[in-house]
Enzyme design. Sequence first.
Site, PDB file in Angstrom:
ATOM      1  N   GLU A 155      62.585  32.309 -11.563  1.00  0.00           N
ATOM      2  CA  GLU A 155      63.626  32.458 -12.601  1.00  0.00           C
ATOM      3  C   GLU A 155      64.931  32.444 -12.526  1.00  0.00           C
ATOM      4  OE1 GLU A 155      62.100  35.768 -14.842  1.00  0.00           O
ATOM      5  OE2 GLU A 155      60.477  35.040 -15.559  1.00  0.00           O
ATOM      6  N   GLU A 297      53.632  33.297 -14.552  1.00  0.00           N
ATOM      7  CA  GLU A 297      53.635  34.666 -15.079  1.00  0.00           C
ATOM      8  C   GLU A 297      53.385  34.308 -16.657  1.00  0.00           C
ATOM      9  OE1 GLU A 297      57.199  37.173 -14.451  1.00  0.00           O
ATOM     10  OE2 GLU A 297      57.258  36.267 -12.273  1.00  0.00           O
TER      11      GLU A 297
HETATM   12  C1  BGC Z   1      60.042  38.364 -13.960  1.00  0.00           C
HETATM   13  C2  BGC Z   1      59.440  39.672 -13.551  1.00  0.00           C
HETATM   14  C3  BGC Z   1      59.350  40.858 -14.822  1.00  0.00           C
HETATM   15  C4  BGC Z   1      58.725  39.983 -15.967  1.00  0.00           C
HETATM   16  C5  BGC Z   1      58.552  41.021 -17.219  1.00  0.00           C
HETATM   17  C6  BGC Z   1      59.895  38.127 -15.536  1.00  0.00           C
HETATM   18  O1  BGC Z   1      60.991  37.774 -15.996  1.00  0.00           O
HETATM   19  O2  BGC Z   1      59.623  37.530 -13.227  1.00  0.00           O
HETATM   20  O3  BGC Z   1      59.763  40.219 -12.386  1.00  0.00           O
HETATM   21  O4  BGC Z   1      58.847  42.067 -14.555  1.00  0.00           O
HETATM   22  O5  BGC Z   1      59.277  38.935 -16.325  1.00  0.00           O
HETATM   23  O6  BGC Z   1      59.942  41.220 -17.913  1.00  0.00           O
END
Ligand code: BGC
Length: 381
Positions: A155, A297
């Site tokens: 990110e 993610e």
């Molecule tokens: C990140 C994580 C974070 C998750 C929830 C993503 O932006 O890669 O490190 O915990 O989102 O906010």
Amino acid sequence: MSKHFPENFLWGSATASYQVEGGIENNDWAQGAREGQVPVCGLSSDHYHRFESDFDIVQSLGHNSHRFSIEWARIEPEEGKFDEKEIEHYLKVLQALNVRNITPVVTLWHFTLPLWFYEKGGFMHKDGARVFARYCAYVVEKLGNEANMWVTINEPLIWASQGFLKRNWPPYRRNFFSFLSATSALIRAHKLAYTAIKSVSATALVGIAKHNMYFYADSFAWNRFAVKCMVWFWNIRFLDAIDQFQDFVGLNFYITKKFGKKDTFIQTEMGWDINPAGLYQCLLELKKYKKPIYILENGLADQYDVHRAVYVRGHIESVKRAMKEGVDVRGYFHWSLLDNFEWSFGFSRRFGLVEIDYQTLERTVRPSAHVYKEIIEKGIL
Ligand code: BGC
């Protein structure tokens, strides 16, 4: 395996070193905590010592893949000095996954910088990109027999905006031009790292994890124009710049933003709208790169597990829809395996399929993790 998805589709969850390992004191976040700028992370869930039993849980939940990150500050605690013992540690982590038939996806940098690198200016230093590429190549050379999928940067725009625009994260700046030059520095760093990794392992698959949002608008022309600008500025610009330097597109999806009159959605404990259709739209947007796409993610803060099962089902439904329209999605990783250190929110937000009791470090699988398992195994959506 799910009837809607190919046999080799990667199903898993993700973590990041600083958020779960515990015991890391030599990076910019630990320094920030000592200075009272950000919350203390400390032992977190002690995943550093408990990875074997955590991977038993991963296996019991039916995952065939797992994404985690390597802590740069452990591997290179001083500039140019690499710690073999820490390489040994991550070798064991990788072997623990492989022996369980869980395919590793390894992130080389997930937000935290070794203190020495941070103090000399980080990626903004004239040598920053080269130093990062050297670290990446070192790790892949040492660990490349145990892993084939590498994510250089997690990110980039979130990191740059939190640290250089919003002042929430190190280095706590608020300057639009610094934000722009931080993102350009990361483009350079990724390109050099990509080339350096390929020089030590020609077969390694390399990409980034890009946080994209679903932007949409009401019927006002100005709002529609704002959507076009934001899609380019936030979603596409970085990916276009590294197009020749990525073997897959990694997508992190969490957020929907509407320009104009707001719609009502159920929200997560971060205050983010839950809108699975946004994932579908973001996937369609990435089709133009003609590369395999991995959702690296997607998840929510939901301490009492009220919405997670519906969230997972809805988002995987969107993946299926996008695949039907020819988007080449190859994997889905839920964020996160474990409750963890949620950056400036500390431990107050709970993203885990597995709950952590921070007094006893006991792990409890949340019911939604079984729903995800059923989707993986039986294809029930
Ligand atoms: C990140 C994580 C974070 C998750 C929830 C993503 O932006 O890669 O490190 O915990 O989102 O906010």
